[in-house]
Design a protein around this motif. Structure first.
Motif, PDB file in Angstrom:
ATOM      1  N   GLU A  76     -16.889  52.431 128.524  1.00 45.59           N
ATOM      2  CA  GLU A  76     -16.431  54.076 128.516  1.00 45.59           C
ATOM      3  C   GLU A  76     -16.169  54.218 129.867  1.00 45.59           C
ATOM      4  OE1 GLU A  76     -18.129  58.393 127.579  1.00 45.59           O
ATOM      5  OE2 GLU A  76     -19.318  56.613 127.090  1.00 45.59           O
ATOM      6  N   ALA A  77     -16.378  53.584 131.116  1.00 48.95           N
ATOM      7  CA  ALA A  77     -15.851  53.614 132.247  1.00 48.95           C
ATOM      8  C   ALA A  77     -14.446  53.391 132.282  1.00 48.95           C
ATOM      9  CB  ALA A  77     -16.741  53.247 133.135  1.00 48.95           C
ATOM     10  N   LEU A  78     -14.196  51.982 131.829  1.00 53.97           N
ATOM     11  CA  LEU A  78     -12.877  51.710 131.869  1.00 53.97           C
ATOM     12  C   LEU A  78     -11.767  52.621 130.845  1.00 53.97           C
ATOM     13  CD1 LEU A  78     -11.156  49.347 132.603  1.00 53.97           C
ATOM     14  CD2 LEU A  78     -11.687  48.006 130.606  1.00 53.97           C
ATOM     15  N   LEU A  79     -12.368  52.958 129.796  1.00 57.67           N
ATOM     16  CA  LEU A  79     -11.226  53.990 129.019  1.00 57.67           C
ATOM     17  C   LEU A  79     -10.992  55.260 129.730  1.00 57.67           C
ATOM     18  CD1 LEU A  79      -9.886  54.297 126.449  1.00 57.67           C
ATOM     19  CD2 LEU A  79     -11.945  55.171 125.396  1.00 57.67           C
ATOM     20  N   MET A  80     -12.080  55.807 130.424  1.00 58.88           N
ATOM     21  CA  MET A  80     -11.948  57.213 130.967  1.00 58.88           C
ATOM     22  C   MET A  80     -10.955  56.798 132.301  1.00 58.88           C
ATOM     23  SD  MET A  80     -13.552  59.541 129.477  1.00 58.88           S
ATOM     24  CE  MET A  80     -12.884  58.687 128.046  1.00 58.88           C
ATOM     25  N   GLU A  81     -11.288  55.559 132.925  1.00 61.03           N
ATOM     26  CA  GLU A  81     -10.373  55.553 134.029  1.00 61.03           C
ATOM     27  C   GLU A  81      -8.935  55.480 133.505  1.00 61.03           C
ATOM     28  OE1 GLU A  81      -9.278  51.564 136.874  1.00 61.03           O
ATOM     29  OE2 GLU A  81     -11.590  52.231 136.621  1.00 61.03           O
ATOM     30  N   HIS A  82      -8.728  54.629 132.448  1.00 65.48           N
ATOM     31  CA  HIS A  82      -7.450  54.682 131.635  1.00 65.48           C
ATOM     32  C   HIS A  82      -6.773  56.113 131.488  1.00 65.48           C
ATOM     33  CE1 HIS A  82      -3.950  53.214 129.768  1.00 65.48           C
ATOM     34  NE2 HIS A  82      -4.111  53.700 128.701  1.00 65.48           N
ATOM     35  N   PHE A  83      -7.805  56.852 130.728  1.00 64.76           N
ATOM     36  CA  PHE A  83      -7.297  58.361 130.337  1.00 64.76           C
ATOM     37  C   PHE A  83      -6.989  58.994 131.631  1.00 64.76           C
ATOM     38  CE2 PHE A  83      -9.644  58.973 126.063  1.00 64.76           C
ATOM     39  CZ  PHE A  83      -8.925  58.319 125.428  1.00 64.76           C
ATOM     40  N   ALA A  84      -7.636  58.796 132.814  1.00 63.60           N
ATOM     41  CA  ALA A  84      -7.011  59.793 133.864  1.00 63.60           C
ATOM     42  C   ALA A  84      -5.791  59.481 134.394  1.00 63.60           C
ATOM     43  CB  ALA A  84      -8.283  59.418 135.241  1.00 63.60           C
ATOM     44  N   GLN A  85      -5.331  58.185 134.047  1.00 62.54           N
ATOM     45  CA  GLN A  85      -3.771  57.807 134.557  1.00 62.54           C
ATOM     46  C   GLN A  85      -2.757  58.436 133.577  1.00 62.54           C
ATOM     47  OE1 GLN A  85      -3.723  56.342 137.658  1.00 62.54           O
ATOM     48  NE2 GLN A  85      -5.912  56.800 137.738  1.00 62.54           N
ATOM     49  N   VAL A  86      -3.187  58.430 132.399  1.00 58.74           N
ATOM     50  CA  VAL A  86      -2.088  58.977 131.208  1.00 58.74           C
ATOM     51  C   VAL A  86      -1.764  60.318 131.403  1.00 58.74           C
ATOM     52  CG1 VAL A  86      -1.337  58.527 128.751  1.00 58.74           C
ATOM     53  CG2 VAL A  86      -2.617  56.904 130.038  1.00 58.74           C
ATOM     54  N   ARG A  87      -0.509  60.805 131.681  1.00 61.21           N
ATOM     55  CA  ARG A  87      -0.157  62.190 131.919  1.00 61.21           C
ATOM     56  C   ARG A  87       0.313  62.704 130.190  1.00 61.21           C
ATOM     57  NH1 ARG A  87      -2.464  63.458 136.130  1.00 61.21           N
ATOM     58  NH2 ARG A  87      -2.162  62.304 138.059  1.00 61.21           N
ATOM     59  N   ALA A  97     -29.744  45.837 126.339  1.00 62.55           N
ATOM     60  CA  ALA A  97     -28.696  44.537 126.387  1.00 62.55           C
ATOM     61  C   ALA A  97     -27.290  45.436 126.222  1.00 62.55           C
ATOM     62  CB  ALA A  97     -28.766  43.816 125.347  1.00 62.55           C
ATOM     63  N   LEU A  98     -27.261  46.359 124.970  1.00 65.65           N
ATOM     64  CA  LEU A  98     -25.884  47.155 124.771  1.00 65.65           C
ATOM     65  C   LEU A  98     -25.736  48.163 125.684  1.00 65.65           C
ATOM     66  CD1 LEU A  98     -26.706  47.544 120.883  1.00 65.65           C
ATOM     67  CD2 LEU A  98     -25.176  45.880 122.152  1.00 65.65           C
ATOM     68  N   ASP A  99     -26.284  48.835 126.258  1.00 73.70           N
ATOM     69  CA  ASP A  99     -26.233  50.036 127.204  1.00 73.70           C
ATOM     70  C   ASP A  99     -25.020  49.758 128.129  1.00 73.70           C
ATOM     71  OD1 ASP A  99     -27.883  51.825 126.061  1.00 73.70           O
ATOM     72  OD2 ASP A  99     -29.556  51.613 127.228  1.00 73.70           O
ATOM     73  N   GLY A 100     -25.501  48.449 128.784  1.00 72.31           N
ATOM     74  CA  GLY A 100     -24.454  48.292 130.041  1.00 72.31           C
ATOM     75  C   GLY A 100     -23.061  48.093 129.772  1.00 72.31           C
ATOM     76  N   ALA A 101     -22.839  47.301 128.549  1.00 72.64           N
ATOM     77  CA  ALA A 101     -21.585  47.123 127.780  1.00 72.64           C
ATOM     78  C   ALA A 101     -20.754  48.410 127.274  1.00 72.64           C
ATOM     79  CB  ALA A 101     -21.701  46.059 126.693  1.00 72.64           C
TER      80      ALA A 101
END
Length: 147
Positions: free
Chosen positions: A116-127, A107-111
């Motif tokens: 984490e994927a959303l955060l990494m996507e954001h990190f990739a946009q911040v220079r 139940a927790l793995d997916g969340a």
């Protein structure tokens, strides 16, 4: 549980380095980062291997930025630091054969993965250059009183 603050500390060090026109010693960076010079050398060594900083020995030596900070992202720094866990919370995995534990973890793995994927996507946009520019604006605003 203690949080991993290496990413924050590295950003702090890079912003200080960007403001200096000469190399900064491990001792000076340790003061900025509120840590030990050995930790600074170990961390800066990772950044050196990634081509973000360089070091020079001797009287005028120290650490200096070699990368163009407008091209370096938070995600790249996160990866250079060994991709530490993003969240301090996680699954309990004391008894993997326990069916209750398996159900809870499923139940927790997916969340956790989505967050984490959303955060990494954001990190990739911040220079890092954008963060440095934000700091420069904030610093300038306190040096120049508003009329």
């Amino acid at each position: 549980m203690k949080r991993d603050s290496r990413l924050s500390s590295v950003l702090h060090a890079l912003l200080h380095m960007a403001e200096h026109d000469r190399p900064m010693t491990s001792e000076a960076l340790a003061q900025c980062m509120n840590t030990n010079p050995v930790v600074v050398r170990r961390t800066m060594g990772l950044l050196r291997e990634a081509g973000i900083v360089a070091s020079a020995r001797g009287h005028a030596g120290g650490w200096s930025i070699t990368a163009d900070l407008s091209t370096v992202t938070l995600r790249q720094l996160h990866e250079v630091l060994g991709e530490p866990a993003v969240f301090a919370i996680g699954n309990h995995s004391e008894v993997p054969e326990c069916l209750v534990e398996q159900s809870v973890n499923a139940a927790l793995d997916g969340a956790f993965a989505k967050a984490e994927a959303l955060l990494m996507e954001h990190f990739a946009q911040v220079r890092i250059g954008d963060i440095a520019a934000d700091f420069a604006r904030r610093h300038q605003s306190i040096r120049t009183p508003q009329a």
